[in-house]
Design a protein around this motif. Structure first.
Motif, mmCIF file in Angstrom:
data_model
loop_
_atom_site.group_PDB
_atom_site.id
_atom_site.type_symbol
_atom_site.label_atom_id
_atom_site.label_comp_id
_atom_site.label_asym_id
_atom_site.label_seq_id
_atom_site.Cartn_x
_atom_site.Cartn_y
_atom_site.Cartn_z
ATOM 1 N N PHE A 111 39.663 38.768 -2.158
ATOM 2 C CA PHE A 111 39.141 37.485 -2.609
ATOM 3 C C PHE A 111 40.003 36.330 -2.078
ATOM 4 N N ASN A 112 41.323 36.450 -2.175
ATOM 5 C CA ASN A 112 42.227 35.414 -1.690
ATOM 6 C C ASN A 112 42.142 35.250 -0.174
ATOM 7 N N THR A 113 42.027 36.324 0.549
ATOM 8 C CA THR A 113 41.950 36.269 2.003
ATOM 9 C C THR A 113 40.635 35.646 2.446
ATOM 10 N N ALA A 114 39.557 35.965 1.781
ATOM 11 C CA ALA A 114 38.249 35.460 2.164
ATOM 12 C C ALA A 114 38.115 33.972 1.875
ATOM 13 N N SER A 115 38.730 33.471 0.825
ATOM 14 C CA SER A 115 38.577 32.069 0.473
ATOM 15 C C SER A 115 39.526 31.149 1.256
ATOM 16 N N ARG A 116 40.476 31.700 1.965
ATOM 17 C CA ARG A 116 41.428 30.893 2.736
ATOM 18 C C ARG A 116 40.746 30.332 3.979
ATOM 19 N N GLN A 117 40.890 29.036 4.242
ATOM 20 C CA GLN A 117 40.259 28.418 5.390
ATOM 21 C C GLN A 117 41.171 28.508 6.605
ATOM 22 N N GLY A 118 40.572 28.668 7.777
ATOM 23 C CA GLY A 118 41.341 28.721 9.016
ATOM 24 C C GLY A 118 41.474 27.319 9.594
ATOM 25 N N GLY A 119 42.327 27.170 10.586
ATOM 26 C CA GLY A 119 42.504 25.873 11.229
ATOM 27 C C GLY A 119 43.904 25.737 11.764
ATOM 28 N N PHE A 120 44.209 24.542 12.261
ATOM 29 C CA PHE A 120 45.519 24.278 12.833
ATOM 30 C C PHE A 120 46.352 23.472 11.847
ATOM 31 N N THR A 121 47.619 23.709 11.867
ATOM 32 C CA THR A 121 48.515 22.923 11.019
ATOM 33 C C THR A 121 48.841 21.622 11.725
ATOM 34 N N LEU A 122 49.362 20.686 11.005
ATOM 35 C CA LEU A 122 49.726 19.392 11.566
ATOM 36 C C LEU A 122 50.773 19.547 12.670
ATOM 37 N N ILE A 123 51.731 20.402 12.486
ATOM 38 C CA ILE A 123 52.787 20.588 13.486
ATOM 39 C C ILE A 123 52.217 21.167 14.776
ATOM 40 N N GLU A 124 51.258 22.076 14.670
ATOM 41 C CA GLU A 124 50.626 22.638 15.866
ATOM 42 C C GLU A 124 49.890 21.553 16.653
ATOM 43 N N LEU A 125 49.184 20.695 15.954
ATOM 44 C CA LEU A 125 48.477 19.599 16.620
ATOM 45 C C LEU A 125 49.447 18.617 17.264
ATOM 46 N N MET A 126 50.557 18.326 16.593
ATOM 47 C CA MET A 126 51.555 17.413 17.153
ATOM 48 C C MET A 126 52.188 18.000 18.410
ATOM 49 N N ILE A 127 52.409 19.297 18.442
ATOM 50 C CA ILE A 127 52.981 19.943 19.629
ATOM 51 C C ILE A 127 51.999 19.847 20.793
ATOM 52 N N VAL A 128 50.731 20.069 20.539
ATOM 53 C CA VAL A 128 49.719 19.965 21.595
ATOM 54 C C VAL A 128 49.667 18.538 22.143
ATOM 55 N N ILE A 129 49.700 17.547 21.270
ATOM 56 C CA ILE A 129 49.680 16.148 21.709
ATOM 57 C C ILE A 129 50.924 15.826 22.532
ATOM 58 N N ALA A 130 52.074 16.325 22.131
ATOM 59 C CA ALA A 130 53.310 16.096 22.883
ATOM 60 C C ALA A 130 53.224 16.717 24.285
ATOM 61 N N ILE A 131 52.660 17.907 24.379
ATOM 62 C CA ILE A 131 52.514 18.561 25.683
ATOM 63 C C ILE A 131 51.574 17.762 26.571
ATOM 64 N N ILE A 132 50.479 17.279 26.028
ATOM 65 C CA ILE A 132 49.534 16.466 26.797
ATOM 66 C C ILE A 132 50.204 15.178 27.267
ATOM 67 N N ALA A 133 51.002 14.554 26.428
ATOM 68 C CA ALA A 133 51.702 13.324 26.803
ATOM 69 C C ALA A 133 52.688 13.570 27.941
ATOM 70 N N ILE A 134 53.394 14.681 27.904
ATOM 71 C CA ILE A 134 54.349 15.005 28.972
ATOM 72 C C ILE A 134 53.605 15.237 30.276
#
Length: 150
Positions: free
Chosen positions: A9-32
């Motif tokens: 039940f706990n595993t099924a109700s958990r939503q997937g997605g990216f964390t804020l830190i993951e998104l910030m790392i991607v943006i930093a890589i794109i900027a470089i």
């Protein structure tokens, strides 16, 4: 409810997605990557513009040679089949004596790393030697034939 069904039940109700830190790392890589790519692109555009200017002036050399053979002075680009402006050049001027000494001058349209005051000159001496000079800096943006001797 047993442990196993509660875990499902706990595993099924958990939503997937990216964390804020993951998104910030991607943006930093794109900027470089953008910081590296932008100057390279500007050099590419400037080299293309100077090469295009020389290619647009080069056909006029045949017209000048013909005019020299006929003993006629060239006072305008139209006298040798060139237009007064082009994609790379805001203005093209031509001035050759009947003996053949003179020059074509391209005043560039402003573009990446090229100002509206930069010029490319294709000159001919009376003895028939052609040379190319330019006010564009750095010289590595110019075609090899216009860079002069290092």
């Amino acid at each position: 409810m047993n442990f196993r069904s509660q875990m499902r039940f706990n595993t099924a109700s958990r939503q997937g997605g990216f964390t804020l830190i993951e998104l910030m790392i991607v943006i930093a890589i794109i900027a470089i990557l953008a910081a590296i790519a932008m100057p390279q692109y500007q050099n590419y555009v400037a080299k293309a513009k100077t090469g295009a200017a020389l290619a647009e002036l080069a056909p006029g050399k045949i017209g000048v040679e013909t005019s020299v053979g006929e003993g006629v002075a060239v006072t305008a680009p139209a006298n040798v089949g060139l237009s007064a402006s082009s994609d790379a050049c805001a203005t093209i001027t031509a001035a050759f004596t009947a003996a053949g000494a003179g020059e074509f001058e391209c005043k560039f349209k402003a573009a990446s790393k090229i100002t509206a005051t930069d010029t490319l000159t294709l000159a001919r001496t009376a003895d028939g030697a052609w040379s190319c000079t330019s006010s564009v800096t750095p010289t590595d943006l110019l075609p090899v034939s216009c860079r002069g001797t290092p």
